[in-house]
Scaffold this active site. Sequence first.
Site, PDB file in Angstrom:
ATOM      1  N   ILE A 113       5.243  -4.395  -7.226  1.00 42.38           N
ATOM      2  CA  ILE A 113       5.178  -2.836  -8.009  1.00 42.38           C
ATOM      3  C   ILE A 113       5.781  -1.179  -6.774  1.00 42.38           C
ATOM      4  CG2 ILE A 113       3.210  -1.896  -7.700  1.00 42.38           C
ATOM      5  CD1 ILE A 113       1.702  -4.659  -7.350  1.00 42.38           C
ATOM      6  N   ARG A 114       6.019  -0.219  -7.456  1.00 40.61           N
ATOM      7  CA  ARG A 114       6.773   0.210  -6.505  1.00 40.61           C
ATOM      8  C   ARG A 114       7.049   0.240  -5.242  1.00 40.61           C
ATOM      9  NH1 ARG A 114       4.145   3.971  -4.901  1.00 40.61           N
ATOM     10  NH2 ARG A 114       1.753   2.558  -4.647  1.00 40.61           N
ATOM     11  N   ARG A 128      12.762   3.363  -0.544  1.00 37.17           N
ATOM     12  CA  ARG A 128      11.609   3.520  -0.915  1.00 37.17           C
ATOM     13  C   ARG A 128      11.876   3.471  -2.301  1.00 37.17           C
ATOM     14  NH1 ARG A 128       7.216   7.613   1.305  1.00 37.17           N
ATOM     15  NH2 ARG A 128       6.351   6.358  -0.183  1.00 37.17           N
ATOM     16  N   GLY A 150       1.000  -0.955   0.123  1.00 32.60           N
ATOM     17  CA  GLY A 150       0.108  -0.424  -0.103  1.00 32.60           C
ATOM     18  C   GLY A 150       1.061   1.009   0.328  1.00 32.60           C
ATOM     19  N   GLU A 151       0.862   2.280   0.841  1.00 31.46           N
ATOM     20  CA  GLU A 151       1.529   3.560   1.188  1.00 31.46           C
ATOM     21  C   GLU A 151       1.572   3.783   2.087  1.00 31.46           C
ATOM     22  OE1 GLU A 151       1.689   4.579  -2.230  1.00 31.46           O
ATOM     23  OE2 GLU A 151       3.544   5.581  -1.070  1.00 31.46           O
ATOM     24  N   SER A 152       3.503   2.944   2.010  1.00 31.42           N
ATOM     25  CA  SER A 152       3.982   3.376   3.971  1.00 31.42           C
ATOM     26  C   SER A 152       3.802   4.438   5.000  1.00 31.42           C
ATOM     27  CB  SER A 152       5.283   2.828   3.906  1.00 31.42           C
ATOM     28  OG  SER A 152       6.185   3.834   2.936  1.00 31.42           O
ATOM     29  N   GLU A 178       1.190 -11.579  -2.318  1.00 28.59           N
ATOM     30  CA  GLU A 178      -0.718 -12.475  -2.203  1.00 28.59           C
ATOM     31  C   GLU A 178      -1.311 -12.083  -4.359  1.00 28.59           C
ATOM     32  OE1 GLU A 178       0.826 -10.001  -1.791  1.00 28.59           O
ATOM     33  OE2 GLU A 178       0.207  -7.912  -2.284  1.00 28.59           O
ATOM     34  N   CYS A 233       6.169  -5.370   0.964  1.00 29.10           N
ATOM     35  CA  CYS A 233       6.179  -3.992  -0.018  1.00 29.10           C
ATOM     36  C   CYS A 233       5.955  -2.701   0.562  1.00 29.10           C
ATOM     37  CB  CYS A 233       5.648  -4.305  -0.955  1.00 29.10           C
ATOM     38  SG  CYS A 233       5.647  -2.910  -2.239  1.00 29.10           S
ATOM     39  N   HIS A 255       5.364  -8.874  -3.726  1.00 30.09           N
ATOM     40  CA  HIS A 255       3.960  -8.921  -3.622  1.00 30.09           C
ATOM     41  C   HIS A 255       3.563 -10.757  -3.850  1.00 30.09           C
ATOM     42  CE1 HIS A 255       2.002  -4.608  -3.010  1.00 30.09           C
ATOM     43  NE2 HIS A 255       3.234  -4.794  -4.461  1.00 30.09           N
TER      44      HIS A 255
END
Length: 197
Positions: A142-143, A115, A52-54, A180, A84, A178
Amino acid sequence: MKIAVVGVQGDVEEHVLITKKAMKKLGMGGEVVATRRSGVVSKSDGVIIPGGESTTISRLIFRDTVASEILQLANEGKPVMGTCAGLILLSKYGDEQVRKTDTRLLELLDVRVKRNAFGRQRESFQTVLHFKGIGEVDAVFIRAPAIVDAGKEVDILATFENYVVAAKQNNVLGLAFHPELTNDTRIHEYFLKMADF
Ligand code: GLN
């Protein structure tokens, strides 16, 4: 067996589904719950912090007792997995971006993370990694962050180019990618076996 997926933001449902699938494969009974409330993680046998967004996840878990419950679980030797953004949160040290955004970390893995390590050219990609103890796995990035430095206690499980992308320190597992997002349950099975003590 009860596994909590910290459901504050990100790919929560994917982790819930694949963890359930992995439990079934291992013949383990139990439940997997997504939670953003206090009091659930502390009653679980393991916890997953998704991507997600840390910055956002950090703010949300430190706003109430979720962060301290994760720390308590880790302290009790129960397994904690971060993927992630979750890896960033587990790390002891961040980079300039982590510092600039005042992102509070859980400091459970003795590593330094960078990051968005793979840059804008490669925001997301898929590759095959050799994962120690499992073998070849498809990994979706992903990023993604990456581990640039790891302490002696840290077991390196997978690398990609010059980076460490999977690492474990006792009961704490951090992945830059990821697991998942594929149909392969082996990494979640690996995590569940860490809980099965
Ligand atoms: N780039 C995100 C961060 O730094 C992590 C991306 C992800 O979890 N897919 O928080």
